[in-house]
Design a protein around this motif. Structure first.
Motif, PDB file in Angstrom:
ATOM      1  N   SER A 145      -7.179   9.904   5.694  1.00  0.00           N
ATOM      2  CA  SER A 145      -6.270   9.837   4.553  1.00  0.00           C
ATOM      3  C   SER A 145      -6.539   8.571   3.745  1.00  0.00           C
ATOM      4  CB  SER A 145      -4.808   9.872   5.016  1.00  0.00           C
ATOM      5  OG  SER A 145      -4.516   8.762   5.844  1.00  0.00           O
ATOM      6  N   GLY A 146      -5.923   8.500   2.549  1.00  0.00           N
ATOM      7  CA  GLY A 146      -5.842   7.264   1.799  1.00  0.00           C
ATOM      8  C   GLY A 146      -6.775   7.054   0.637  1.00  0.00           C
ATOM      9  N   THR A 147      -7.886   7.782   0.535  1.00  0.00           N
ATOM     10  CA  THR A 147      -8.948   7.423  -0.403  1.00  0.00           C
ATOM     11  C   THR A 147      -8.750   7.946  -1.823  1.00  0.00           C
ATOM     12  OG1 THR A 147     -10.174   9.312   0.493  1.00  0.00           O
ATOM     13  CG2 THR A 147     -10.741   7.128   1.337  1.00  0.00           C
ATOM     14  N   THR A 148      -7.758   8.825  -2.042  1.00  0.00           N
ATOM     15  CA  THR A 148      -7.435   9.278  -3.411  1.00  0.00           C
ATOM     16  C   THR A 148      -5.920   9.239  -3.583  1.00  0.00           C
ATOM     17  OG1 THR A 148      -7.207  11.663  -2.917  1.00  0.00           O
ATOM     18  CG2 THR A 148      -9.422  10.848  -3.354  1.00  0.00           C
ATOM     19  N   ARG A 149      -5.315   8.139  -3.250  1.00  0.00           N
ATOM     20  CA  ARG A 149      -3.892   8.090  -2.981  1.00  0.00           C
ATOM     21  C   ARG A 149      -2.985   8.382  -4.187  1.00  0.00           C
ATOM     22  NH1 ARG A 149      -2.894   1.699  -1.591  1.00  0.00           N
ATOM     23  NH2 ARG A 149      -3.107   0.849  -3.701  1.00  0.00           N
ATOM     24  N   ILE A 150      -1.804   8.879  -3.866  1.00  0.00           N
ATOM     25  CA  ILE A 150      -0.737   9.111  -4.829  1.00  0.00           C
ATOM     26  C   ILE A 150      -0.192   7.768  -5.313  1.00  0.00           C
ATOM     27  CG2 ILE A 150       1.656   9.927  -5.073  1.00  0.00           C
ATOM     28  CD1 ILE A 150       0.993  12.100  -2.995  1.00  0.00           C
ATOM     29  N   ALA A 151       0.097   7.690  -6.601  1.00  0.00           N
ATOM     30  CA  ALA A 151       0.750   6.498  -7.149  1.00  0.00           C
ATOM     31  C   ALA A 151       1.400   6.871  -8.475  1.00  0.00           C
ATOM     32  CB  ALA A 151      -0.260   5.367  -7.332  1.00  0.00           C
ATOM     33  N   ASN A 152       2.121   5.928  -9.039  1.00  0.00           N
ATOM     34  CA  ASN A 152       2.782   6.162 -10.317  1.00  0.00           C
ATOM     35  C   ASN A 152       1.868   5.938 -11.505  1.00  0.00           C
ATOM     36  OD1 ASN A 152       5.337   6.840  -9.227  1.00  0.00           O
ATOM     37  ND2 ASN A 152       5.819   4.668  -8.939  1.00  0.00           N
ATOM     38  N   ASN A 153       0.724   5.289 -11.275  1.00  0.00           N
ATOM     39  CA  ASN A 153      -0.210   5.033 -12.374  1.00  0.00           C
ATOM     40  C   ASN A 153      -1.617   4.842 -11.825  1.00  0.00           C
ATOM     41  OD1 ASN A 153      -0.653   2.025 -11.837  1.00  0.00           O
ATOM     42  ND2 ASN A 153       1.582   2.118 -12.047  1.00  0.00           N
ATOM     43  N   GLU A 154      -2.593   4.878 -12.750  1.00  0.00           N
ATOM     44  CA  GLU A 154      -3.994   4.808 -12.342  1.00  0.00           C
ATOM     45  C   GLU A 154      -4.408   3.423 -11.870  1.00  0.00           C
ATOM     46  OE1 GLU A 154      -4.051   4.458 -16.947  1.00  0.00           O
ATOM     47  OE2 GLU A 154      -2.845   5.396 -15.371  1.00  0.00           O
ATOM     48  N   HIS A 155      -3.549   2.412 -12.079  1.00  0.00           N
ATOM     49  CA  HIS A 155      -3.870   1.070 -11.599  1.00  0.00           C
ATOM     50  C   HIS A 155      -3.613   0.926 -10.098  1.00  0.00           C
ATOM     51  CE1 HIS A 155      -4.293   0.101 -15.786  1.00  0.00           C
ATOM     52  NE2 HIS A 155      -3.042   0.464 -16.025  1.00  0.00           N
ATOM     53  N   GLU A 156      -2.814   1.816  -9.546  1.00  0.00           N
ATOM     54  CA  GLU A 156      -2.474   1.747  -8.119  1.00  0.00           C
ATOM     55  C   GLU A 156      -3.037   2.908  -7.308  1.00  0.00           C
ATOM     56  OE1 GLU A 156       1.778  -0.337  -7.715  1.00  0.00           O
ATOM     57  OE2 GLU A 156       1.868   1.584  -8.761  1.00  0.00           O
ATOM     58  N   THR A 200      -0.044   6.262   3.005  1.00  0.00           N
ATOM     59  CA  THR A 200       0.189   5.724   4.343  1.00  0.00           C
ATOM     60  C   THR A 200      -0.031   6.826   5.364  1.00  0.00           C
ATOM     61  OG1 THR A 200       2.574   6.185   4.209  1.00  0.00           O
ATOM     62  CG2 THR A 200       1.835   3.992   3.531  1.00  0.00           C
ATOM     63  N   SER A 201      -0.449   6.453   6.565  1.00  0.00           N
ATOM     64  CA  SER A 201      -0.811   7.469   7.556  1.00  0.00           C
ATOM     65  C   SER A 201       0.321   7.808   8.510  1.00  0.00           C
ATOM     66  CB  SER A 201      -2.031   7.016   8.361  1.00  0.00           C
ATOM     67  OG  SER A 201      -1.755   5.823   9.073  1.00  0.00           O
ATOM     68  N   GLY A 202       1.337   6.925   8.618  1.00  0.00           N
ATOM     69  CA  GLY A 202       2.449   7.195   9.520  1.00  0.00           C
ATOM     70  C   GLY A 202       1.996   7.411  10.948  1.00  0.00           C
ATOM     71  N   GLN A 203       2.883   8.027  11.743  1.00  0.00           N
ATOM     72  CA  GLN A 203       2.544   8.330  13.132  1.00  0.00           C
ATOM     73  C   GLN A 203       2.023   9.750  13.304  1.00  0.00           C
ATOM     74  OE1 GLN A 203       4.494  10.864  14.752  1.00  0.00           O
ATOM     75  NE2 GLN A 203       5.733  11.070  12.902  1.00  0.00           N
ATOM     76  N   ALA A 204       2.104  10.561  12.234  1.00  0.00           N
ATOM     77  CA  ALA A 204       1.852  12.000  12.344  1.00  0.00           C
ATOM     78  C   ALA A 204       0.427  12.365  11.974  1.00  0.00           C
ATOM     79  CB  ALA A 204       2.823  12.761  11.432  1.00  0.00           C
ATOM     80  N   ASN A 205      -0.124  13.377  12.651  1.00  0.00           N
ATOM     81  CA  ASN A 205      -1.348  13.954  12.098  1.00  0.00           C
ATOM     82  C   ASN A 205      -0.961  14.645  10.790  1.00  0.00           C
ATOM     83  OD1 ASN A 205      -1.321  17.014  12.245  1.00  0.00           O
ATOM     84  ND2 ASN A 205      -0.852  16.570  14.367  1.00  0.00           N
ATOM     85  N   PRO A 206      -1.876  14.739   9.818  1.00  0.00           N
ATOM     86  CA  PRO A 206      -1.475  15.125   8.461  1.00  0.00           C
ATOM     87  C   PRO A 206      -1.414  16.614   8.167  1.00  0.00           C
ATOM     88  CG  PRO A 206      -3.782  14.473   8.471  1.00  0.00           C
ATOM     89  CD  PRO A 206      -3.272  14.259   9.880  1.00  0.00           C
ATOM     90  N   GLY A 258       0.795  -1.228   0.000  1.00  0.00           N
ATOM     91  CA  GLY A 258       0.000   0.000   0.000  1.00  0.00           C
ATOM     92  C   GLY A 258       0.820   1.266   0.000  1.00  0.00           C
ATOM     93  N   CYS A 259       2.159   1.144   0.048  1.00  0.00           N
ATOM     94  CA  CYS A 259       3.012   2.339   0.038  1.00  0.00           C
ATOM     95  C   CYS A 259       3.289   2.711  -1.409  1.00  0.00           C
ATOM     96  CB  CYS A 259       4.314   2.068   0.793  1.00  0.00           C
ATOM     97  SG  CYS A 259       5.368   3.521   0.913  1.00  0.00           S
TER      98      CYS A 259
END
Length: 542
Positions: free
Chosen positions: A482-493, A518-524, A99-100
């Motif tokens: 977070s997470g629902t429109t995530r960054i990726a290298n392509n539209e398949h991910e 990813t949400s990490g330990q930090a507030n965003p 998921g990263c």
């Protein structure tokens, strides 16, 4: 207005939308910017929050406790805590189940904009490690503490403007190239043309009246819930792709948070940094226990921060008159609502009204300090320009509760979807075994580390067999979305590329923590501000 073509239209006026608009306006004084905000002044009840259904209310706050509508967005109830993401958040590990979908190179690109971002937050220098700050270099949280798998050097910084709307409204109104339009919902985008350009957006006011806005570029910055809802309603934006990105609306994350243990240090209690530090600029700082990247990767655990905290306020066994006084104030209906936003108040009181007689006894026993201390805190927290961010009380026993704040797995069954009528947003949210077991394992590692160096030990509040159920019961989020429109290298991910541009378009961007895979330990909030600053520069250069 409907005949004008704006150079940039920003949808949403939370911290990310405000920073995007301000930074772009400064870089492009001759270009026109439209800010569209759904909320109006003093918005309370509204159709968007009323049309959200949460399936798991045990672990997710209700809509009105998660977000705010109106200029400033959720910054209206943000506490001001500025925290950086970590390198490990950009490393794919088995525990995050592929998921990263961003990488360390992107992390380094965003860090270029940290100083500009810190200026917007007025949180001092963009330094988040005490070894980078001369006056705190080589100091430790407590006597005898030594770093190994655990560090005490990572800090949080506290913003001056905890209310972004109030801080920046005059600046927005004074800019001749910025127009603020309040009381309108972003409703329908036109289809992208064959080149991927979107020409216009229909917006709807609270009475149902519709306007059409034209712009060269659009930035959706309406928070995770509403940014996701806008895209779910406008799947036509993906018409040039073979399919709507599968990740849209999936992998919804927040944080696990709560207290399951106390730490007892062995050294001089007067040498323990139990509360806030202040840097040369008067900015409040606070230490956090964190775990090294190597340790987390090697042991396949989720990123987690743990910090010193007070005992549970609602339990009068703490025997502190000041804590009892503050607890009593917090549960008083009118006063309590003014002291803290509902979600934060709930984290303090746990929604419990109990032990009133014992709390009163604590207050009487500690007079006059049980009142003098809260009055002093009230003055520093509510009446000064740079406000005291929180309340932490000294322990002569050198014993402090530990508050954990932990990453969640990007789980594809945690989703935001639309009901068949296209209006209601349905949020499915749950905790996984990995989420909870990681919290337990990292507390055990902190205990092992402290005992190995002779600095102290942990005392768990529950038997080991009950830790899992207690963590699941106490963890409640929906605030750090977070997470629902995530960054990726392509539209398949994913849904957007590393520049936050929506796949399938040339001129629609998403600037929301929904893009964080990813949400990490930090507030965003702070790190999203850095993305907003970077986006304004990207839009200027392109």
């Amino acid at each position: 207005m409907e005949d004008k073509v704006f150079n940039l239209c920003v949808i949403g006026t939370g911290p990310a939308g405000i920073i995007t608009a301000l930074e772009y306006a400064k870089l492009n004084p001759a270009k026109s910017i439209l800010l569209v905000e759904f909320g109006k002044k003093d918005t309370v009840k509204n159709i968007l929050d009323d049309s959200i259904e949460i399936t798991n209310t045990a672990n997710h706050h209700p809509p009105y406790e998660c977000t705010n509508k109106g200029f400033g967005g959720t910054g209206l109830t943000w506490g001001g805590r500025c925290v950086m993401y970590d390198e490990v958040d950009f490393i794919d590990r088995p525990v995050v189940k592929n998921g990263c979908t961003w990488d360390v190179n992107l992390f380094n690109e965003v860090k270029v904009y940290l100083e500009k971002t810190a200026a917007y937050f007025e949180c001092g220098d963009a330094k988040f490690n005490l070894n980078d700050i001369d006056e705190f270099k080589d100091t430790h949280v407590a006597e005898g503490f030594k770093e190994n798998t655990v560090t005490d050097k990572v800090i949080e910084r506290w913003s001056m403007p905890t209310r972004f709307g109030a801080r920046y409204i005059d600046e927005i109104n004074a800019l001749p190239n910025v127009t603020l339009l309040e009381g309108f919902e972003a409703k329908t985008f036109t289809d992208p043309d064959d080149e991927g350009n979107v020409q216009a957006l229909q917006i709807r006011d609270w009475n149902g009246n519709v306007k059409t806005i034209q712009a060269e570029k659009f930035v959706i910055s309406a928070g995770t819930q509403e940014s996701t809802r806008i895209l779910l309603r406008n799947k036509n934006l993906f018409r040039l792709l073979d399919n709507v990105p599968d990740a849209l609306g999936k992998y919804y994350q927040g944080h696990l948070s709560g207290k399951i243990a106390s730490v007892v240090f062995n050294g001089d209690p007067k040498k323990t940094d139990y509360g806030f530090l202040r840097d040369k600029d008067g900015v409040y700082l606070r230490r956090r226990f964190q775990f090294t990247t190597d340790f987390l990767v090697k042991n396949n655990l989720l990123n987690t921060a743990i910090w010193l905290d007070n005992p549970l306020y609602h339990n009068p066994k703490h025997k502190s008159g000041a804590m009892s006084f503050m607890y009593m104030a917090m549960i008083t209906p009118i006063i309590g609502k003014k002291l803290a936003p509902p979600a934060i108040a709930d984290s303090i009181t746990k929604g419990k009204v109990e032990g009133i007689g014992s709390h009163v006894f604590n207050i009487i026993k500690d007079l006059p300090f049980s009142i003098i201390k809260p009055v002093s805190i009230f003055y520093k927290r509510y009446l000064l320009k740079r406000k005291l961010p929180g309340v932490f009380l000294y322990s002569p026993q050198n014993k402090y509760a530990l508050h954990f704040h932990s990453e969640q797995v990007p789980f594809d069954k945690n989703t935001m979807t639309l009901s068949p009528d296209g209006e209601k947003l349905i949020i499915d949210y749950s905790l996984t075994d990995d989420d909870i077991n990681s919290v337990i394992a990292l507390h055990k590692e902190l205990d092992r580390s402290l005992q190995a160096t002779g600095a102290g030990r942990l005392e768990f509040w529950f038997p080991e067999k009950e830790l899992y159920s207690e963590i699941k019961k106490m963890s409640r989020d929906g605030i750090h979305q977070s997470g629902t429109t995530r960054i990726a290298n392509n539209e398949h991910e994913g849904v957007v590329n590393r520049d936050l541009k929506l796949f399938g378009t040339k001129n629609v961007y998403v600037c929301s923590s929904s893009v964080f895979p990813t949400s990490g330990q930090a507030n965003p909030t702070f790190f999203l501000g850095a993305f907003a600053t970077r986006l304004a520069h990207h839009l200027t250069q392109n």
